[in-house]
Motif scaffolding. Structure first.
Motif, PDB file in Angstrom:
ATOM      1  N   MET A   1       0.245  -0.760   0.026  1.00  0.00           N
ATOM      2  CA  MET A   1       0.090   0.088   0.086  1.00  0.00           C
ATOM      3  C   MET A   1       0.348   1.607   0.034  1.00  0.00           C
ATOM      4  N   ASN A  10      -4.052   9.085  -2.267  1.00  0.00           N
ATOM      5  CA  ASN A  10      -4.139   7.680  -1.962  1.00  0.00           C
ATOM      6  C   ASN A  10      -2.985   7.450  -1.303  1.00  0.00           C
ATOM      7  N   ARG A  12      -0.901   5.319  -1.091  1.00  0.00           N
ATOM      8  CA  ARG A  12       0.404   4.718  -1.642  1.00  0.00           C
ATOM      9  C   ARG A  12       0.885   5.649  -2.588  1.00  0.00           C
ATOM     10  N   ASN A 199       4.342  -5.809  -5.187  1.00  0.00           N
ATOM     11  CA  ASN A 199       3.273  -5.080  -4.635  1.00  0.00           C
ATOM     12  C   ASN A 199       3.148  -3.687  -5.444  1.00  0.00           C
ATOM     13  N   GLU A 200       2.188  -3.449  -6.088  1.00  0.00           N
ATOM     14  CA  GLU A 200       2.053  -1.804  -6.497  1.00  0.00           C
ATOM     15  C   GLU A 200       3.354  -1.273  -7.297  1.00  0.00           C
ATOM     16  N   VAL A 203       2.660   2.264  -8.189  1.00  0.00           N
ATOM     17  CA  VAL A 203       1.817   3.482  -7.534  1.00  0.00           C
ATOM     18  C   VAL A 203       2.388   4.656  -7.597  1.00  0.00           C
ATOM     19  N   THR A 206       0.417   6.587 -10.953  1.00  0.00           N
ATOM     20  CA  THR A 206      -0.989   6.777 -10.788  1.00  0.00           C
ATOM     21  C   THR A 206      -1.239   8.296 -10.740  1.00  0.00           C
ATOM     22  N   ASN A 280      -2.019  -0.883  -7.985  1.00  0.00           N
ATOM     23  CA  ASN A 280      -2.623   0.108  -7.238  1.00  0.00           C
ATOM     24  C   ASN A 280      -3.723   0.889  -8.425  1.00  0.00           C
ATOM     25  N   GLN A 318      -6.067  -3.604  -6.134  1.00  0.00           N
ATOM     26  CA  GLN A 318      -6.063  -2.783  -4.778  1.00  0.00           C
ATOM     27  C   GLN A 318      -6.488  -1.404  -5.076  1.00  0.00           C
ATOM     28  N   THR A 319      -7.881  -1.258  -4.478  1.00  0.00           N
ATOM     29  CA  THR A 319      -8.452   0.024  -4.869  1.00  0.00           C
ATOM     30  C   THR A 319      -9.044   0.674  -3.341  1.00  0.00           C
ATOM     31  N   TYR A 320      -8.892   1.900  -3.303  1.00  0.00           N
ATOM     32  CA  TYR A 320      -9.286   2.886  -2.171  1.00  0.00           C
ATOM     33  C   TYR A 320      -9.976   3.930  -2.650  1.00  0.00           C
ATOM     34  N   GLU A 375      -6.120  -5.942  -1.704  1.00  0.00           N
ATOM     35  CA  GLU A 375      -6.290  -4.906  -0.726  1.00  0.00           C
ATOM     36  C   GLU A 375      -7.477  -4.155  -1.238  1.00  0.00           C
TER      37      GLU A 375
END
Length: 459
Positions: A1, A10, A12, A199-200, A203, A206, A280, A318-320, A375
């Motif tokens: 993250m 975000n 991340r 992982n990501e 990021v 983005t 991400n 992985q989205t928030y 995530e």
């Protein structure tokens, strides 16, 4: 993250920056089941047989004392880019039994965690059998508890020697990473249920895709450049490069090759182990008619989705956040109101529960691959919001499944409040809180919401 900032980016993006007892709420009925009923409109939504329900963490964020890592070094130099040091974190390295017990208490059947490259290969070419055995014991412990180990091979922190060699700007970095993945997979993959390579890795790209991020990143990049230059001087390195280094564009070709080579290495070690990359993905949506949001999605994610399509058995989504992109035409409806949130507080309004569904559908459409939600969660100290959010986001995720999107499972970020990179311990994502004196894990009321859903495999 990512850590997030006052403008609501975000967590991340830079990263690279209760009155009710939970136990009593695990029983049927009560306010939590009412919240779920409200989310589904009174319908009973059943998830596919074998659906994985879990939570996610990362080694550097929970294990503590990751002293051979590049980020540990960056936490201890000037100029300081971290709010505080990771230190003991949640001491998960020594509390494997407690973490497994917490997962069991919450009724979860999967756990995503990372094996730390800096522990397994503390110096180039030297692999620690003791550390490999540590992770083997944890994987075995999860298996005995009926919990699927979902293992990330690289989650942001790398060995210090790797950063001193130029990190992901080093042309040799894909081979170095693949060699580590080969050794780790041959030793540990027999017990894994799923593997995630990186992982990501995108990021840092983005939020650089739209204009309003430019000024923010200009300031952050200047600070990071000075910090990385100081690290290089202290280590007598030509350059010291971590995932927080400003040149994410220069790192990307190596990261793409690294994923592809790691995927091949892991599959060579165990051909039937489902393996993918986690990305991400901010949900860019139109704010006005004529919005260029689709072009923005392509610019932000196209290269990595193409990579995931050609090298991967699934894509980790992985989205928030959901961000409305303006356009030249008429204004479209604003994002819907949410409880416990001031509608004028844009940093909080972008945490819409529809964002995950939208990105799950988009990524499957672009790649044709099964989706694993590796995530999703909410950073808030108001646990009522999390208790509301969980059934809402899962109801929308179920809509994607009903449309035919193959979704493997849902992993909530995070199992416990932990070290959130540049922001330190301030941000609260956990299903459980952690006392940093005793390291006691205490489930929050929201954890009971997810527990009930996981046990029933339905909302």
């Amino acid at each position: 993250m990512m850590t997030g900032d006052e403008k609501g980016f975000n967590r991340r993006m830079v990263l690279a920056t209760g009155a009710m007892g939970a136990a009593s709420l695990l029983t049927a009925g009560g306010p939590l089941s009412a919240a779920a009923s409200a989310a589904t409109g009174g319908k009973h939504l059943v998830f596919p047989k074998g659906f994985r329900w879990g939570a996610s963490t990362a080694g550097h964020q929970v294990e503590g004392n990751n002293v051979n890592s590049d980020l540990w070094f960056m936490e201890n130099i000037q100029p300081q880019t971290f709010t505080e040091r990771s230190g003991d974190a949640c001491d998960s390295y020594h509390r494997m039994e407690e973490d497994v017990a917490l997962l069991k208490q919450l009724g979860l059947n999967a756990y995503r965690f990372s094996i730390e490259w800096s522990r397994i290969e503390p110096s180039r070419g030297h692999f620690s059998l003791a550390e490999i055995d540590h992770y083997r014991r944890f994987i075995d412990m999860l298996r005995k508890a009926g919990i699927d180990p979902v293992v990330t091979f690289y989650h942001v922190s790398a060995p210090r020697w790797f950063a001193e060699a130029g990190g992901w700007l080093n042309p040799e970095s894909p081979e170095l990473f693949a060699n580590y993945c080969d050794k780790a997979a041959r030793a540990l993959s027999s017990g894994m249920a799923y593997a995630c390579t990186i992982n990501e890795p995108q990021v840092g790209l983005t939020y650089r895709t739209f204009a309003s991020g430019g000024e923010y990143f200009k300031k952050q990049d200047e600070i990071q450049a000075r910090a990385h230059a100081a690290a290089a001087k202290l280590t007598s390195s030509e350059r010291f490069v971590t995932m927080n280094h400003p040149d994410i564009v220069g790192m990307t070709p190596q990261l793409i090759k690294a994923h592809e080579k790691a995927y091949a290495a892991i599959k060579a070690a165990r051909s039937n182990l489902p393996t993918g990359v986690t990305l991400n993905l901010v949900d860019f949506e139109p704010g006005n008619e004529g919005s260029p949001y689709q072009a923005l999605r392509e610019k932000a994610y196209g290269e990595w989705l193409a990579c995931a399509k050609r090298a991967g058995d699934f894509v980790g989504v992985q989205t928030y956040r959901q961000i409305q992109i303006p356009g030249p035409g008429a204004k479209l409806p604003a994002q819907p109101a949410m409880p416990y949130v001031d509608a004028g507080h844009m940093e909080e309004m972008i945490k819409q529960p529809t964002a995950l569904r939208n990105m799950v559908e988009y990524v499957h459409e672009q790649t044709g691959k099964p989706i694993f939600v590796t995530e999703n969660g909410l950073e808030t100290e108001d646990d009522r919001r999390r208790a509301w959010y969980i059934p809402q986001v899962l109801t929308h995720l179920h809509e994607a499944i009903e449309k035919g999107v193959p979704v493997i499972g849902y992993m909530h970020w995070s199992l416990m409040d932990n070290f959130e990179w540049l922001a330190g311990f301030k941000m609260k994502f956990g299903l459980a809180s952690v006392d940093h004196q005793s390291f006691k894990r205490t489930p929050k009321p929201s954890s009971a919401v997810l527990a009930r859903i996981a046990r029933a495999n339905a909302i």
